[in-house]
Design a protein around this motif. Structure first.
Motif, short mmCIF file in Angstrom:
data_model
loop_
_atom_site.label_atom_id
_atom_site.label_comp_id
_atom_site.label_asym_id
_atom_site.label_seq_id
_atom_site.Cartn_x
_atom_site.Cartn_y
_atom_site.Cartn_z
N LYS A 1 0.81 -1.22 0.00
CA LYS A 1 0.00 0.00 0.00
C LYS A 1 0.85 1.27 0.00
O LYS A 1 0.42 2.30 -0.52
N ASP B 1 -0.28 3.72 -2.82
CA ASP B 1 -1.42 3.19 -3.56
C ASP B 1 -2.50 4.26 -3.69
O ASP B 1 -2.68 5.09 -2.79
N GLU B 2 -3.20 4.23 -4.80
CA GLU B 2 -4.15 5.31 -5.10
C GLU B 2 -5.33 5.37 -4.13
O GLU B 2 -5.98 6.41 -4.02
N ASP B 3 -5.60 4.29 -3.41
CA ASP B 3 -6.74 4.31 -2.50
C ASP B 3 -6.33 4.62 -1.05
O ASP B 3 -7.13 4.48 -0.13
#
Length: 241
Positions: A171, A228-230
């Motif tokens: 992540k 991570d994009e989230d």
């Protein structure tokens, strides 16, 4: 704050320069790094059962060991490896310094090992405190006072991952510079938190002072390698770069 000498300024200068060099070494091969860290998935069916049989603490250690192999590969040209038994996962001699780089992994559901702080053991730092007692085994300089004296510099690559069943997704990855012990007069006890092992470790609470205080513009001691994009950066390091 105590008087800031030219020596202390020079130590912080090389600490920052080396951080940038490490970051460049990693970032120029970013895709190679991500592919390497995910290479375990190609043969997961052959190791996952044995991995699941050990306790959670051992799992995190084993996960870190796998990541270390990838970084040894990426850092093959960074400096000359040193075989000292006391030191970080990776230990190199460069023209200016002896450089320790430790790989720290943390599960997303265990923010005590990230979120603006990082556990540091006695073999991974020269930073110490007169008030908060814990042992440190690294020197401020190697061969101090001798012709071949060199700085001791220490860094951490912090990998945060999420476990979903038998899947492990990275992540976030951050690079962090740990202050040299001579910089205690600059950062003091504000960056020291409770360690995992009493008397033998501390947590470097970098969110309390994430800057190179003596460098013009006060750049961050923290470099984002991957997010991570989230995931929000503040949820990983406690602030936004």
């Amino acid at each position: 704050m105590a008087k800031i000498t030219n020596e202390i300024k020079e130590i912080e200068f090389w600490e920052h320069e080396t951080l940038e060099n490490i970051y460049f070494t990693i970032y120029q091969d970013l895709n190679k790094m991500i592919e390497g860290l995910n290479s375990k998935d190609k043969i997961k069916d052959d190791w996952i059962n044995a991995f699941n049989r050990v306790d959670k603490k051992r799992q995190n250690s084993d996960f870190a060991r796998g990541a270390e192999r990838i970084y040894f590969w990426l850092f093959s040209q960074f400096g000359k490896p040193n075989s000292s038994p006391i030191g970080a996962d990776m230990f190199f001699e460069t023209h200016r310094a002896f450089v320790h780089i430790d790989i720290k992994t943390a599960k997303l559901d265990n923010p005590s090992d990230y979120k603006g702080k990082i556990p540091i053991s006695e073999n991974q730092t020269s930073y110490s405190s007169k008030k908060k007692r814990f042992n440190t085994n690294l020197p401020v300089y190697y061969n101090e006072g001798k012709k071949n004296q060199k700085l001791c510099l220490t860094y951490v690559i912090n990998i945060v991952y999420h476990e979903e069943g038998d899947n492990f997704k990275i992540k976030a990855i951050y690079l962090i510079a740990i202050p040299n012990g001579a910089l205690y007069s600059v950062y003091g006890d504000d960056v020291i938190g409770q360690g995992k092992v009493k008397g033998k470790s501390f947590r470097f609470v970098y969110k309390n002072n994430p800057h190179f205080e003596l460098i013009k513009g006060k750049p961050y001691r923290v470099k984002r390698i991957f997010l991570d994009e989230d995931i929000k950066e503040k949820d990983i390091i406690g602030f936004e770069l």
